[in-house]
Motif scaffolding. Structure first.
Motif, mmCIF file in Angstrom:
data_model
loop_
_atom_site.group_PDB
_atom_site.id
_atom_site.type_symbol
_atom_site.label_atom_id
_atom_site.label_comp_id
_atom_site.label_asym_id
_atom_site.label_seq_id
_atom_site.Cartn_x
_atom_site.Cartn_y
_atom_site.Cartn_z
ATOM 1 N N VAL A 160 0.842 -1.200 0.000
ATOM 2 C CA VAL A 160 0.000 0.000 0.000
ATOM 3 C C VAL A 160 0.879 1.252 0.000
ATOM 4 O O VAL A 160 0.635 2.204 -0.752
ATOM 5 N N LEU A 161 1.915 1.258 0.822
ATOM 6 C CA LEU A 161 2.853 2.388 0.835
ATOM 7 C C LEU A 161 3.510 2.555 -0.529
ATOM 8 O O LEU A 161 3.656 3.676 -1.038
ATOM 9 N N ARG A 162 3.880 1.450 -1.131
ATOM 10 C CA ARG A 162 4.567 1.504 -2.419
ATOM 11 C C ARG A 162 3.652 2.096 -3.502
ATOM 12 O O ARG A 162 4.066 2.951 -4.289
ATOM 13 N N GLN A 163 2.407 1.631 -3.526
ATOM 14 C CA GLN A 163 1.514 2.038 -4.614
ATOM 15 C C GLN A 163 0.804 3.364 -4.360
ATOM 16 O O GLN A 163 0.533 4.112 -5.308
ATOM 17 N N LYS A 164 0.491 3.659 -3.105
ATOM 18 C CA LYS A 164 -0.298 4.861 -2.806
ATOM 19 C C LYS A 164 0.572 6.072 -2.487
ATOM 20 O O LYS A 164 0.147 7.210 -2.718
ATOM 21 N N VAL A 165 1.753 5.841 -1.931
ATOM 22 C CA VAL A 165 2.624 6.941 -1.530
ATOM 23 C C VAL A 165 3.835 7.056 -2.460
ATOM 24 O O VAL A 165 4.398 8.128 -2.615
ATOM 25 N N HIS A 166 4.236 5.930 -3.048
ATOM 26 C CA HIS A 166 5.345 5.875 -4.005
ATOM 27 C C HIS A 166 6.695 6.227 -3.377
ATOM 28 O O HIS A 166 7.590 6.712 -4.050
ATOM 29 N N ARG A 167 6.810 5.987 -2.089
ATOM 30 C CA ARG A 167 8.091 6.182 -1.419
ATOM 31 C C ARG A 167 8.046 5.486 -0.071
ATOM 32 O O ARG A 167 6.994 5.042 0.380
ATOM 33 N N SER A 168 9.210 5.367 0.546
ATOM 34 C CA SER A 168 9.279 4.809 1.887
ATOM 35 C C SER A 168 9.865 5.855 2.817
ATOM 36 O O SER A 168 10.294 6.927 2.388
ATOM 37 N N PHE A 169 9.871 5.530 4.106
ATOM 38 C CA PHE A 169 10.365 6.451 5.128
ATOM 39 C C PHE A 169 11.343 5.680 6.010
ATOM 40 O O PHE A 169 10.991 4.645 6.579
ATOM 41 N N ARG A 170 12.574 6.198 6.141
ATOM 42 C CA ARG A 170 13.609 5.458 6.846
ATOM 43 C C ARG A 170 13.368 5.387 8.345
ATOM 44 O O ARG A 170 14.035 4.612 9.038
ATOM 45 N N ASN A 171 12.423 6.175 8.862
ATOM 46 C CA ASN A 171 12.132 6.146 10.296
ATOM 47 C C ASN A 171 10.941 5.254 10.629
ATOM 48 O O ASN A 171 10.543 5.173 11.792
ATOM 49 N N VAL A 172 10.360 4.599 9.632
ATOM 50 C CA VAL A 172 9.140 3.811 9.843
ATOM 51 C C VAL A 172 9.473 2.327 9.965
ATOM 52 O O VAL A 172 10.202 1.764 9.139
ATOM 53 N N LYS A 173 8.945 1.714 11.020
ATOM 54 C CA LYS A 173 9.040 0.263 11.190
ATOM 55 C C LYS A 173 7.626 -0.312 11.247
ATOM 56 O O LYS A 173 6.701 0.364 11.669
ATOM 57 N N ILE A 174 7.496 -1.564 10.839
ATOM 58 C CA ILE A 174 6.193 -2.232 10.849
ATOM 59 C C ILE A 174 6.258 -3.463 11.739
ATOM 60 O O ILE A 174 7.136 -4.314 11.577
ATOM 61 N N VAL A 175 5.336 -3.546 12.685
ATOM 62 C CA VAL A 175 5.138 -4.761 13.478
ATOM 63 C C VAL A 175 3.779 -5.310 13.074
ATOM 64 O O VAL A 175 2.738 -4.733 13.388
ATOM 65 N N SER A 176 3.797 -6.400 12.332
ATOM 66 C CA SER A 176 2.552 -6.964 11.823
ATOM 67 C C SER A 176 2.811 -8.414 11.425
ATOM 68 O O SER A 176 3.933 -8.921 11.570
ATOM 69 N N ASN A 177 1.794 -9.069 10.913
ATOM 70 C CA ASN A 177 1.926 -10.456 10.492
ATOM 71 C C ASN A 177 2.640 -10.503 9.141
ATOM 72 O O ASN A 177 2.127 -9.998 8.145
ATOM 73 N N ARG A 178 3.839 -11.093 9.150
ATOM 74 C CA ARG A 178 4.675 -11.061 7.948
ATOM 75 C C ARG A 178 4.680 -12.427 7.264
ATOM 76 O O ARG A 178 4.827 -13.475 7.892
#
Length: 268
Positions: A160-178
């Motif tokens: 969703v980040l890739r397609q809707k925002v078209h960039r990432s953020f180096r300060n963002v971490k994800i804790v979720s079902n991988r």
């Protein structure tokens, strides 16, 4: 309810306490602050173009529609139980473990592929709330970490980040079902502890992966898990009572919790 719009309405239980907390966080500065946020219905909109928006689980479409129908049947059975006021929390927690476990098994059994994830996100009704991207940029500029804590699916959140925002953020971490995929891009298992709506807490921080690593960025990570835990001022964002537990395990000094009301209004 003509012209009714609650999108900008806020309710504060104790305005003086809130102002004191804001002042304390400002005095401590950016180096002591972190943001912990739920994803579905918090960073994303609950309503999109007058209709219910989709979640990272709900948007997913497998190549085999039979398994989509089976997952929908699980939702229709377990979702009312999740919000039942009469079921004790321990019993409800076991029900959520059952629901998520069965859903994950169906994704594996149905042969989910990463190509299906890409296509599902491309065709989805999911969008970020206004200001989320600007908030992420603001926090990144100040080296303030963001922990996205979701009972959804990490790989879908990244897409969703890739397609809707078209960039990432180096300060963002994800804790979720991988998910774990084989060399052909087919789901074969899930990594680590199952996270559902009632067991979110920062003890699962070891599951966090920087978004930039999965989106192909080469910049370094601002914070590792240890330094994040040293940030004792917390802005907590969620839309579910279970989200209040996202900061469990963190010895914080000042915490501000922001809840997003999920409401669908009929406009006459």
């Amino acid at each position: 309810m003509e012209g009714c719009d609650l999108s900008n309405v806020s309710v504060v239980d104790n305005a003086l306490s809130l102002q004191n907390k804001i002042a304390a966080i400002r005095r401590a500065g950016p180096s002591k602050l972190q943001v912990i946020a739920d994803f579905d219905g918090t960073l994303t909109k609950y309503m999109v173009n007058g209709r219910r928006g989709q979640s990272s689980h709900g948007l997913l479409r497998q190549e085999n529609p039979e398994f989509d129908a089976k997952r929908k049947a699980l939702y229709e059975y377990y979702h009312p139980l999740e919000f039942s006021p009469t079921i004790p929390i321990q019993e409800k927690t076991k029900l959520m473990e059952e629901w998520w476990g069965k859903t994950h098994n169906l994704l594996i059994e149905g042969g989910l592929t990463y190509d299906a994830i890409r296509e599902s996100v491309a065709n989805s009704a999911i969008t970020f709330r206004e200001g989320v991207v600007e908030l992420f940029e603001f926090l990144e500029e100040r080296d303030i970490p963001v922990l996205i804590f979701s009972a959804g699916l990490a790989d879908i959140i990244e897409e969703v980040l890739r397609q809707k925002v078209h960039r990432s953020f180096r300060n963002v971490k994800i804790v979720s079902n991988r998910m774990i995929f084989d060399d052909d891009g087919r789901l074969i298992s899930f990594k680590g502890k199952l996270i559902h709506s009632l067991n979110k807490n920062e003890h699962a921080l070891d599951m966090a992966a920087p978004v930039h690593e999965h989106l192909g960025d080469v910049d370094g990570v601002i914070d590792d898990s240890a330094s994040v835990k040293k940030r004792t001022n917390v802005l907590l964002l969620g839309d579910h009572l279970g989200d209040l537990g996202m900061s469990d395990g963190l010895d914080y000094e000042t915490s501000i919790s922001v809840g997003f009301l999920k409401i669908a209004l009929d406009i006459y």
